[in-house]
Scaffold this active site. Structure first.
Site, PDB file in Angstrom:
ATOM      1  N   GLY A 115       0.880  -1.135  -0.127  1.00 19.95           N
ATOM      2  CA  GLY A 115       0.389  -0.284   0.569  1.00 19.95           C
ATOM      3  C   GLY A 115       0.703   0.889  -0.029  1.00 19.95           C
ATOM      4  N   ASP A 140      -8.041  -0.410   1.480  1.00 16.59           N
ATOM      5  CA  ASP A 140      -8.620   0.397   1.348  1.00 16.59           C
ATOM      6  C   ASP A 140      -8.849   1.280   0.192  1.00 16.59           C
ATOM      7  OD1 ASP A 140      -8.315   0.283   3.551  1.00 16.59           O
ATOM      8  OD2 ASP A 140      -6.407   1.370   4.269  1.00 16.59           O
TER       9      ASP A 140
HETATM   10  O1  F6P Z   1      -4.826  -0.814   4.985  1.00 15.05           O
HETATM   11  C1  F6P Z   1      -5.837  -1.424   5.696  1.00 15.05           C
HETATM   12  C2  F6P Z   1      -6.181  -1.404   6.759  1.00 15.05           C
HETATM   13  O2  F6P Z   1      -7.068  -3.209   7.069  1.00 15.05           O
HETATM   14  C3  F6P Z   1      -6.924  -0.632   7.198  1.00 15.05           C
HETATM   15  O3  F6P Z   1      -8.319  -0.229   6.722  1.00 15.05           O
HETATM   16  C4  F6P Z   1      -7.348  -0.660   8.916  1.00 15.05           C
HETATM   17  O4  F6P Z   1      -7.107   0.955   9.287  1.00 15.05           O
HETATM   18  C5  F6P Z   1      -5.633  -0.765   9.157  1.00 15.05           C
HETATM   19  O5  F6P Z   1      -5.107  -1.438   7.798  1.00 15.05           O
HETATM   20  C6  F6P Z   1      -5.464  -1.959  10.310  1.00 15.05           C
HETATM   21  O6  F6P Z   1      -3.859  -2.264  10.413  1.00 15.05           O
HETATM   22  P1  F6P Z   1      -4.310  -3.372  11.674  1.00 15.05           P
HETATM   23  O7  F6P Z   1      -3.645  -4.384  10.914  1.00 15.05           O
HETATM   24  O8  F6P Z   1      -2.801  -2.739  11.860  1.00 15.05           O
HETATM   25  O9  F6P Z   1      -4.971  -3.427  12.751  1.00 15.05           O
END
Ligand code: F6P
Length: 361
Positions: A115, A140
Site C-alpha cells: 500500500g 482501502d
Molecule cells: O490499510 C488496511 C487496513 O486494514 C485499514 O483499513 C485499517 O485501518 C488498518 O489496515 C488496520 O491495520 P492493522 O492490521 O495494523 O490493525
C-alpha cells in the site's frame, strides 16, 4: 533478466498469493528466471532464512488462499526500525543495509506488493539504485495511481454480506444497527458496501457528519413505519465539530489505529431513544479467499509486473486504467492518495435513492 525478488509489505490483503503465483509462473515460463520470496516485508533482507526460493511447487494451490505465503510486517519500515541496543529500544535507519543485501543478491528486479507506505519506501529504495516495481495492494483502495487496488473487491463483498445479515436481525428487533468498516481515510468500502447492502446512512471520512442529521434520518424512517435502520460507518468518519476517533495513537514506527466511531454513533442513537447495536467488522474484511475479481486483477498485476521488469521499467507501479493494465512512475502513483469524490456519481446516486451521509440539514 535472471533473478527476481518478491516481497509483500504492510497489512495483508486478499489476492497477495494470486499475485505471487502469477509473477512466479510468468517469470519462469516466459523469461526462464529464478524467483525469490522475501519473508515479512523488507525485514526479510535482514533476517536469517529471510530469502526463500519460489518455484512452481511453492505456488501450487495458493490462488484461492487469503493472506500471504511470504508473511507481512506492517511496521517493517527500513527507515524506522525498532531494535534493542544496550537493553534499550531505539529506532534506527537500516535502509543502507537493505540496499547492500539486495545488491549482494544480484536481483535484476524487486517486485514490491504494498500500500501507500510500502510503495513510498519502494520509491526511496529506487533512488538508492534498487530496481523496484510496485504493485498496488490494499483493501482501502486509496492508491491514487490506479482505479482499483487488489483486495478491495473482496473486502467490499464481505462488508456487503455483513450488511445483508444485519438487515434481517435489525428488522426483527426494530433496532438501529451500526457497522464499522475499515478504509482509513478513504470511504470506498463504506460507500460501496453501503449502497450495495441497502444502508440508510453512510458515514465516510470525506463527508464530515452531524449527529442531528443522522438521528433525523432514523426518526423519519420510524415515522414512516420502518422501525429499523442500517448504518455503514467508515472507521475514519468524523463529526463536523470533532476529529477522527483512534483506538491507539501512533509514533515514528506505528501508524495511529482508527477505531471507535461506530460505538460513539450507536451510543448517540441510543441516547435519542432508539435501541442500537454496533458491529466492528475489523480484520474479517482482510481475511479469507479472494473474489474472482480480485484473483483476476491480482493475476494480471503479477504477470504485468514481470513483463515490466523485463522492459526495465523500474521505479514504476502497475495500475488499472480504463480496464487495461498500464504502469506509471511510483512517485506519481503515490503523490496524491485517492479519496471518494464527494461530487461523483456514486455519492449522488446514493443521495438520489434516499441514503443519508449525515450532512443534510
Ligand atoms: O490499510 C488496511 C487496513 O486494514 C485499514 O483499513 C485499517 O485501518 C488498518 O489496515 C488496520 O491495520 P492493522 O492490521 O495494523 O490493525
Amino acid at each position: 533478466m535472471k533473478k527476481i525478488g518478491i516481497l509483500t509489505g504492510g497489512g495483508d490483503a486478499p489476492g497477495l498469493n494470486a499475485v505471487i503465483r502469477a509473477a512466479v509462473k510468468t517469470a519462469i515460463n516466459e523469461f526462464g528466471c529464478e524467483v525469490f520470496g522475501i519473508r515479512n516485508g523488507y525485514d526479510g533482507f535482514l533476517e536469517a532464512d529471510g530469502i526463500v526460493p519460489l518455484g512452481m511447487r511453492e505456488v501450487r494451490g495458493i490462488l484461492p488462499r487469503g493472506g500471504t505465503i511470504l508473511g507481512a510486517a506492517n511496521r517493517g519500515n527500513p527507515y524506522a526500525r525498532k531494535v534493542i541496543r544496550d537493553g534499550e529500544e531505539v529506532t534506527i535507519d537500516v535502509s543502507n543495509e537493505i540496499v547492500k543485501e539486495i545488491k549482494k543478491l544480484k536481483m535484476d528486479a524487486l517486485l514490491v506488493l504494498g500500500g501507500d507506505g510500502t510503495l513510498h519506501i519502494a520509491h526511496e529504495l529506487a533512488q538508492k539504485g534498487v530496481p523496484v516495481i510496485g504493485l498496488p495492494k490494499t483493501i482501502d483502495n486509496d492508491i491514487g495511481g490506479t482505479e482499483v487496488t487488489f483486495g478491495f473487491d473482496t473486502a467490499l463483498n464481505i462488508a456487503t454480506d455483513a450488511l445483508d445479515r444485519l438487515h434481517t436481525t435489525a428488522e426483527s428487533h426494530h433496532r438501529a444497527m451500526v457497522l464499522e468498516l475499515m478504509g482509513r481515510d478513504a470511504g470506498f468500502i463504506a460507500l460501496q458496501a453501503g449502497v450495495s447492502g441497502g444502508a440508510d446512512v453512510i458515514l465516510i471520512p470525506e463527508i464530515p457528519f452531524k449527529f442531528e442529521s443522522v438521528i433525523k434520518k432514523i426518526r423519519e424512517r420510524a415515522e414512516k413505519g420502518s422501525m429499523f435502520s442500517i448504518l455503514a460507518v467508515s472507521e475514519g468518519a468524523k463529526p463536523q465539530d470533532g476529529g477522527q476517533i483512534f483506538s491507539r495513537q501512533g509514533d515514528e514506527v506505528y501508524v495511529p489505529r482508527l477505531g471507535g466511531v461506530g460505538q460513539v454513533v450507536a451510543a448517540y442513537i441510543e441516547d435519542q431513544g432508539f435501541e442500537s447495536r454496533v458491529t466492528v467488522l475489523g480484520h474479517l474484511q482482510r481475511g479469507g479467499t479472494p473474489t474472482a475479481f480480485d484473483r483476476m486483477l491480482a493475476t494480471r498485476y503479477g504477470a504485468a509486473s514481470v513483463r515490466l521488469a523485463a522492459r526495465g521499467g523500474f521505479d514504476r507501479m502497475v495500475a488499472l486504467r480504463c480496464g487495461e493494465i498500464t504502469d506509471l512512475p511510483l512517485v506519481e502513483a503515490t503523490a496524491v492518495p485517492k479519496r471518494v469524490n464527494v461530487n461523483g456519481d456514486a455519492v449522488i446516486t446514493a443521495r438520489n435513492i434516499g441514503i443519508s451521509f449525515g450532512d443534510e440539514s
